[in-house]
Design a protein around this motif. Sequence first.
Motif, PDB file in Angstrom:
ATOM      1  N   VAL A  29       0.845  -1.201   0.000  1.00 13.77           N
ATOM      2  CA  VAL A  29       0.000   0.000   0.000  1.00 13.77           C
ATOM      3  C   VAL A  29       0.879   1.249   0.000  1.00 13.77           C
ATOM      4  O   VAL A  29       0.661   2.186  -0.773  1.00 13.77           O
ATOM      5  N   ALA A  30       1.897   1.269   0.856  1.00 18.68           N
ATOM      6  CA  ALA A  30       2.766   2.442   0.965  1.00 18.68           C
ATOM      7  C   ALA A  30       3.557   2.692  -0.316  1.00 18.68           C
ATOM      8  O   ALA A  30       3.830   3.850  -0.658  1.00 18.68           O
ATOM      9  N   ARG A  31       3.929   1.632  -1.014  1.00 20.48           N
ATOM     10  CA  ARG A  31       4.786   1.761  -2.197  1.00 20.48           C
ATOM     11  C   ARG A  31       4.027   1.627  -3.516  1.00 20.48           C
ATOM     12  O   ARG A  31       4.618   1.755  -4.583  1.00 20.48           O
ATOM     13  N   GLY A  32       2.738   1.321  -3.448  1.00 18.25           N
ATOM     14  CA  GLY A  32       1.962   1.152  -4.674  1.00 18.25           C
ATOM     15  C   GLY A  32       2.375  -0.077  -5.464  1.00 18.25           C
ATOM     16  O   GLY A  32       2.357  -0.055  -6.697  1.00 18.25           O
ATOM     17  N   LEU A  33       2.712  -1.146  -4.748  1.00 22.44           N
ATOM     18  CA  LEU A  33       3.152  -2.379  -5.404  1.00 22.44           C
ATOM     19  C   LEU A  33       2.225  -3.537  -5.048  1.00 22.44           C
ATOM     20  O   LEU A  33       1.825  -3.671  -3.890  1.00 22.44           O
ATOM     21  N   PRO A  34       1.915  -4.393  -6.014  1.00 18.13           N
ATOM     22  CA  PRO A  34       1.170  -5.604  -5.674  1.00 18.13           C
ATOM     23  C   PRO A  34       2.093  -6.582  -4.956  1.00 18.13           C
ATOM     24  O   PRO A  34       3.305  -6.582  -5.167  1.00 18.13           O
ATOM     25  N   VAL A  35       1.506  -7.415  -4.108  1.00 18.20           N
ATOM     26  CA  VAL A  35       2.272  -8.423  -3.378  1.00 18.20           C
ATOM     27  C   VAL A  35       2.205  -9.739  -4.146  1.00 18.20           C
ATOM     28  O   VAL A  35       1.116 -10.227  -4.455  1.00 18.20           O
ATOM     29  N   VAL A  36       3.362 -10.290  -4.457  1.00 18.52           N
ATOM     30  CA  VAL A  36       3.462 -11.606  -5.087  1.00 18.52           C
ATOM     31  C   VAL A  36       3.829 -12.599  -3.993  1.00 18.52           C
ATOM     32  O   VAL A  36       4.816 -12.400  -3.276  1.00 18.52           O
ATOM     33  N   LEU A  37       3.029 -13.648  -3.820  1.00 17.41           N
ATOM     34  CA  LEU A  37       3.305 -14.661  -2.798  1.00 17.41           C
ATOM     35  C   LEU A  37       4.144 -15.783  -3.396  1.00 17.41           C
ATOM     36  O   LEU A  37       3.896 -16.213  -4.531  1.00 17.41           O
ATOM     37  N   ASP A  38       5.150 -16.246  -2.643  1.00 15.45           N
ATOM     38  CA  ASP A  38       6.028 -17.306  -3.121  1.00 15.45           C
ATOM     39  C   ASP A  38       6.305 -18.273  -1.967  1.00 15.45           C
ATOM     40  O   ASP A  38       6.957 -17.906  -0.984  1.00 15.45           O
ATOM     41  N   ALA A  39       5.811 -19.490  -2.080  1.00 14.64           N
ATOM     42  CA  ALA A  39       5.945 -20.490  -1.021  1.00 14.64           C
ATOM     43  C   ALA A  39       7.394 -20.880  -0.755  1.00 14.64           C
ATOM     44  O   ALA A  39       7.695 -21.425   0.308  1.00 14.64           O
ATOM     45  N   ARG A  40       8.290 -20.597  -1.677  1.00 13.00           N
ATOM     46  CA  ARG A  40       9.701 -20.916  -1.441  1.00 13.00           C
ATOM     47  C   ARG A  40      10.282 -20.061  -0.317  1.00 13.00           C
ATOM     48  O   ARG A  40      11.339 -20.369   0.218  1.00 13.00           O
TER      49      ARG A  40
END
Length: 172
Positions: free
Chosen positions: A60-71
Amino acid sequence: MVRHLPTDMPPGHCYGRLDLSPGRMAEPAPVLAALRSFPAARLVSSPARRCRALAAAIGVARGLPVVLDARLLELDFGAWEGLAWEAVPRPALDEWAADPWGFAPPGGESGAGLVARVRAFHAELQAGTVVVSHGGPLKVLAALLEGRAVDLLAPAQPMGTVRVAGQGGAPR
């Protein structure tokens, strides 16, 4: 590299894959301030709730989507998850200390398994990526990024801190 904020799990307990929320007193403001000057182009997080919550605040603060990575998940401690460390049989802890790469807790993961996951993530890592994860994976990732041997028994980056790869100094 950002380590998740503290949880409400009492000190002295084992948790890796145990999916805990950030603690009631966990405040992302210091992490956001520490990242202010980092030119973030991408944001990748462990899917654990304690990491996702902090990654969402950064996103939210950086205007970036979060990509989830189980690794980026923490080491799986199997049957030890949630136990007080004093409840884990001492001979098993000694065996783990003697062979952190090969030993796996009952139903859990070995250090070699953790390192293999993080090596695969590292191979695809792009410059300008903010990584939100746990002590174990971040310790391995820091060694890989800095060209050092992986030491699974080295201290982990403190919770709620930021460490810029290649700046071998203390996390902030």
